[in-house]
Design a protein around this motif. Structure first.
Motif, PDB file in Angstrom:
ATOM      1  N   SER A  63       0.706  -4.781   0.013  1.00  0.00           N
ATOM      2  CA  SER A  63       0.025  -3.503   0.280  1.00  0.00           C
ATOM      3  C   SER A  63      -0.920  -3.675   1.399  1.00  0.00           C
ATOM      4  O   SER A  63      -1.297  -4.485   1.938  1.00  0.00           O
ATOM      5  CB  SER A  63      -0.869  -3.062  -1.117  1.00  0.00           C
ATOM      6  N   THR A  64      -1.077  -2.332   1.755  1.00  0.00           N
ATOM      7  CA  THR A  64      -2.255  -2.095   3.004  1.00  0.00           C
ATOM      8  C   THR A  64      -3.048  -1.130   2.528  1.00  0.00           C
ATOM      9  O   THR A  64      -2.677  -0.120   2.127  1.00  0.00           O
ATOM     10  CB  THR A  64      -1.583  -1.727   4.395  1.00  0.00           C
ATOM     11  N   GLU A  65      -4.507  -1.596   2.311  1.00  0.00           N
ATOM     12  CA  GLU A  65      -5.337  -1.064   1.651  1.00  0.00           C
ATOM     13  C   GLU A  65      -5.535   0.553   2.067  1.00  0.00           C
ATOM     14  O   GLU A  65      -5.484   1.080   3.330  1.00  0.00           O
ATOM     15  CB  GLU A  65      -6.720  -1.424   2.091  1.00  0.00           C
ATOM     16  N   HIS A  66      -5.111   1.289   0.744  1.00  0.00           N
ATOM     17  CA  HIS A  66      -5.128   2.760   0.818  1.00  0.00           C
ATOM     18  C   HIS A  66      -4.162   3.505   1.621  1.00  0.00           C
ATOM     19  O   HIS A  66      -3.945   4.647   1.570  1.00  0.00           O
ATOM     20  CB  HIS A  66      -6.488   3.205   1.428  1.00  0.00           C
ATOM     21  N   SER A  67      -3.010   2.724   2.281  1.00  0.00           N
ATOM     22  CA  SER A  67      -2.064   3.493   3.167  1.00  0.00           C
ATOM     23  C   SER A  67      -0.582   3.117   2.837  1.00  0.00           C
ATOM     24  O   SER A  67       0.152   3.839   2.963  1.00  0.00           O
ATOM     25  CB  SER A  67      -2.316   3.302   4.612  1.00  0.00           C
ATOM     26  N   THR A  68      -0.646   1.726   2.039  1.00  0.00           N
ATOM     27  CA  THR A  68       0.868   1.367   1.773  1.00  0.00           C
ATOM     28  C   THR A  68       0.949   0.819   0.744  1.00  0.00           C
ATOM     29  O   THR A  68       0.074  -0.409   0.717  1.00  0.00           O
ATOM     30  CB  THR A  68       1.526   0.557   2.816  1.00  0.00           C
ATOM     31  N   VAL A  69       1.862   0.931  -0.327  1.00  0.00           N
ATOM     32  CA  VAL A  69       2.047   0.033  -1.457  1.00  0.00           C
ATOM     33  C   VAL A  69       3.891  -0.214  -1.151  1.00  0.00           C
ATOM     34  O   VAL A  69       4.380   0.685  -1.195  1.00  0.00           O
ATOM     35  CB  VAL A  69       2.123   0.828  -2.738  1.00  0.00           C
ATOM     36  N   ILE A  70       4.103  -1.580  -1.574  1.00  0.00           N
ATOM     37  CA  ILE A  70       5.521  -1.984  -1.447  1.00  0.00           C
ATOM     38  C   ILE A  70       5.793  -2.773  -2.752  1.00  0.00           C
ATOM     39  O   ILE A  70       5.172  -3.622  -3.083  1.00  0.00           O
ATOM     40  CB  ILE A  70       5.639  -2.854  -0.332  1.00  0.00           C
ATOM     41  N   LEU A  71       6.993  -2.282  -3.341  1.00  0.00           N
ATOM     42  CA  LEU A  71       7.456  -2.802  -4.514  1.00  0.00           C
ATOM     43  C   LEU A  71       8.763  -3.342  -4.161  1.00  0.00           C
ATOM     44  O   LEU A  71       9.429  -2.854  -3.237  1.00  0.00           O
ATOM     45  CB  LEU A  71       7.778  -1.573  -5.413  1.00  0.00           C
ATOM     46  N   GLY A  72       9.304  -4.347  -4.620  1.00  0.00           N
ATOM     47  CA  GLY A  72      10.631  -4.832  -4.381  1.00  0.00           C
ATOM     48  C   GLY A  72      11.419  -5.519  -5.781  1.00  0.00           C
ATOM     49  O   GLY A  72      10.644  -5.508  -6.750  1.00  0.00           O
ATOM     50  N   ALA A  73      12.673  -5.433  -5.526  1.00  0.00           N
ATOM     51  CA  ALA A  73      13.389  -6.112  -6.577  1.00  0.00           C
ATOM     52  C   ALA A  73      12.951  -7.593  -6.829  1.00  0.00           C
ATOM     53  O   ALA A  73      12.774  -8.398  -6.077  1.00  0.00           O
ATOM     54  CB  ALA A  73      14.820  -6.048  -6.582  1.00  0.00           C
ATOM     55  N   ALA A  74      12.683  -7.910  -8.311  1.00  0.00           N
ATOM     56  CA  ALA A  74      12.246  -9.170  -8.474  1.00  0.00           C
ATOM     57  C   ALA A  74      13.697  -9.929  -8.543  1.00  0.00           C
ATOM     58  O   ALA A  74      13.452 -11.307  -8.442  1.00  0.00           O
ATOM     59  CB  ALA A  74      11.694  -9.221  -9.988  1.00  0.00           C
ATOM     60  N   SER A  75      14.621  -9.575  -8.424  1.00  0.00           N
ATOM     61  CA  SER A  75      15.999 -10.296  -8.528  1.00  0.00           C
ATOM     62  C   SER A  75      16.598 -10.436  -7.095  1.00  0.00           C
ATOM     63  O   SER A  75      16.557  -9.324  -6.481  1.00  0.00           O
ATOM     64  CB  SER A  75      17.023  -9.816  -9.693  1.00  0.00           C
ATOM     65  N   GLU A  76      17.341 -11.426  -6.764  1.00  0.00           N
ATOM     66  CA  GLU A  76      17.872 -11.672  -5.346  1.00  0.00           C
ATOM     67  C   GLU A  76      19.253 -10.703  -5.632  1.00  0.00           C
ATOM     68  O   GLU A  76      20.065 -10.695  -4.553  1.00  0.00           O
ATOM     69  CB  GLU A  76      17.922 -12.944  -4.941  1.00  0.00           C
ATOM     70  N   LYS A  77      19.781 -10.601  -6.686  1.00  0.00           N
ATOM     71  CA  LYS A  77      20.969  -9.755  -7.027  1.00  0.00           C
ATOM     72  C   LYS A  77      21.156  -8.508  -6.113  1.00  0.00           C
ATOM     73  O   LYS A  77      22.153  -8.329  -5.713  1.00  0.00           O
ATOM     74  CB  LYS A  77      21.290  -9.672  -8.359  1.00  0.00           C
ATOM     75  N   LEU A  78      19.980  -7.795  -6.255  1.00  0.00           N
ATOM     76  CA  LEU A  78      19.806  -6.361  -5.661  1.00  0.00           C
ATOM     77  C   LEU A  78      18.777  -6.632  -4.688  1.00  0.00           C
ATOM     78  O   LEU A  78      17.657  -5.969  -5.130  1.00  0.00           O
ATOM     79  CB  LEU A  78      19.411  -5.204  -6.708  1.00  0.00           C
ATOM     80  N   PRO A  79      18.717  -6.925  -3.417  1.00  0.00           N
ATOM     81  CA  PRO A  79      17.713  -7.063  -2.653  1.00  0.00           C
ATOM     82  C   PRO A  79      17.181  -5.780  -2.057  1.00  0.00           C
ATOM     83  O   PRO A  79      18.082  -5.332  -1.118  1.00  0.00           O
ATOM     84  CB  PRO A  79      18.045  -8.307  -1.476  1.00  0.00           C
ATOM     85  N   PHE A  80      15.868  -5.184  -2.405  1.00  0.00           N
ATOM     86  CA  PHE A  80      15.488  -3.985  -1.888  1.00  0.00           C
ATOM     87  C   PHE A  80      13.999  -3.934  -1.841  1.00  0.00           C
ATOM     88  O   PHE A  80      13.655  -4.610  -2.712  1.00  0.00           O
ATOM     89  CB  PHE A  80      16.138  -2.621  -2.514  1.00  0.00           C
ATOM     90  N   THR A  81      13.449  -2.984  -1.063  1.00  0.00           N
ATOM     91  CA  THR A  81      12.010  -2.639  -1.105  1.00  0.00           C
ATOM     92  C   THR A  81      11.882  -1.244  -1.442  1.00  0.00           C
ATOM     93  O   THR A  81      12.872  -0.329  -0.947  1.00  0.00           O
ATOM     94  CB  THR A  81      11.169  -3.136  -0.079  1.00  0.00           C
ATOM     95  N   LEU A  82      10.822  -0.891  -1.793  1.00  0.00           N
ATOM     96  CA  LEU A  82      10.330   0.592  -1.979  1.00  0.00           C
ATOM     97  C   LEU A  82       8.999   0.768  -1.492  1.00  0.00           C
ATOM     98  O   LEU A  82       8.211   0.296  -2.312  1.00  0.00           O
ATOM     99  CB  LEU A  82      10.620   0.817  -3.608  1.00  0.00           C
ATOM    100  N   THR A  83       8.906   1.288  -0.481  1.00  0.00           N
ATOM    101  CA  THR A  83       7.622   1.536   0.094  1.00  0.00           C
ATOM    102  C   THR A  83       6.766   2.886  -0.058  1.00  0.00           C
ATOM    103  O   THR A  83       7.694   3.942   0.547  1.00  0.00           O
ATOM    104  CB  THR A  83       7.503   0.950   1.596  1.00  0.00           C
ATOM    105  N   ALA A  84       5.695   2.913  -0.337  1.00  0.00           N
ATOM    106  CA  ALA A  84       4.873   4.209  -0.270  1.00  0.00           C
ATOM    107  C   ALA A  84       4.087   4.295   0.705  1.00  0.00           C
ATOM    108  O   ALA A  84       2.988   3.435   0.844  1.00  0.00           O
ATOM    109  CB  ALA A  84       4.451   4.269  -1.648  1.00  0.00           C
ATOM    110  N   ASN A  85       4.233   5.171   1.529  1.00  0.00           N
ATOM    111  CA  ASN A  85       3.292   5.513   2.628  1.00  0.00           C
ATOM    112  C   ASN A  85       2.546   6.755   2.425  1.00  0.00           C
ATOM    113  O   ASN A  85       2.805   7.698   2.217  1.00  0.00           O
ATOM    114  CB  ASN A  85       4.010   5.669   3.969  1.00  0.00           C
ATOM    115  N   ILE A  86       1.254   6.457   2.507  1.00  0.00           N
ATOM    116  CA  ILE A  86       0.078   7.429   1.979  1.00  0.00           C
ATOM    117  C   ILE A  86      -0.592   7.805   3.299  1.00  0.00           C
ATOM    118  O   ILE A  86      -1.091   6.879   3.997  1.00  0.00           O
ATOM    119  CB  ILE A  86      -0.572   6.780   0.888  1.00  0.00           C
ATOM    120  N   VAL A  87      -0.899   9.084   3.603  1.00  0.00           N
ATOM    121  CA  VAL A  87      -1.494   9.182   4.512  1.00  0.00           C
ATOM    122  C   VAL A  87      -2.695  10.812   4.277  1.00  0.00           C
ATOM    123  O   VAL A  87      -2.437  11.549   3.342  1.00  0.00           O
ATOM    124  CB  VAL A  87      -0.750  10.154   5.687  1.00  0.00           C
ATOM    125  N   ASN A  88      -3.807  10.336   4.615  1.00  0.00           N
ATOM    126  CA  ASN A  88      -4.909  11.211   4.352  1.00  0.00           C
ATOM    127  C   ASN A  88      -4.794  12.267   5.107  1.00  0.00           C
ATOM    128  O   ASN A  88      -4.370  12.374   6.094  1.00  0.00           O
ATOM    129  CB  ASN A  88      -6.236  10.363   4.408  1.00  0.00           C
TER     130      ASN A  88
END
Length: 130
Positions: A63-88
């Protein structure tokens, strides 16, 4: 595969949205109605299952304080990330957009593109209601 949700306006500050999204248990509130299972595994990891889909474990990857949260698959079988970009924005509001990035073969990509797009659109829409 790169997919984006629409950018939504949230009636919360950037900091409030960031704090909400960094608590993995809050993702249960954002899940689609087709959620069959949700379980917090620890402070940075949760498991969920949607109807007709396998169980997926997501974990906070960064994460980047207050602007980004990055989630990812814990398994390598489905490698992906889901990023939330937050803008004030102004007046105690913010905007959020979800970005999905995954490494899939062409056949898998064709099969999962629409369900994943619907999933991130629903998450985004539900973020706008927090």
């Amino acid at each position: 595969m790169n997919l984006e949700s629409p950018t939504v306006t949230v009636e919360k500050t950037q900091q409030e949205v960031f704090e909400f999204l960094t608590k993995v248990e809050n993702f249960e509130q954002l899940m689609p109605e087709s959620k069959q299972k949700f379980e917090k595994l620890n402070d940075s990891r949760f498991l969920f299952q949607l109807k007709g889909m396998p169980e997926i474990v997501l974990e906070q990857k960064g994460s980047t304080e207050h602007s980004t949260v990055i989630l990812g698959a814990a398994s390598e079988k489905l490698p992906f990330t889901l990023t939330a970009n937050i803008v004030n924005t102004e007046n105690g509001k913010s905007t959020t957009q979800l970005i999905f990035e995954g490494q899939f073969n062409a056949m898998m990509g064709m099969m999962i593109k629409n369900p994943i797009q619907n999933f991130i659109n629903t998450l985004s829409e539900n973020i706008s209601k927090i």
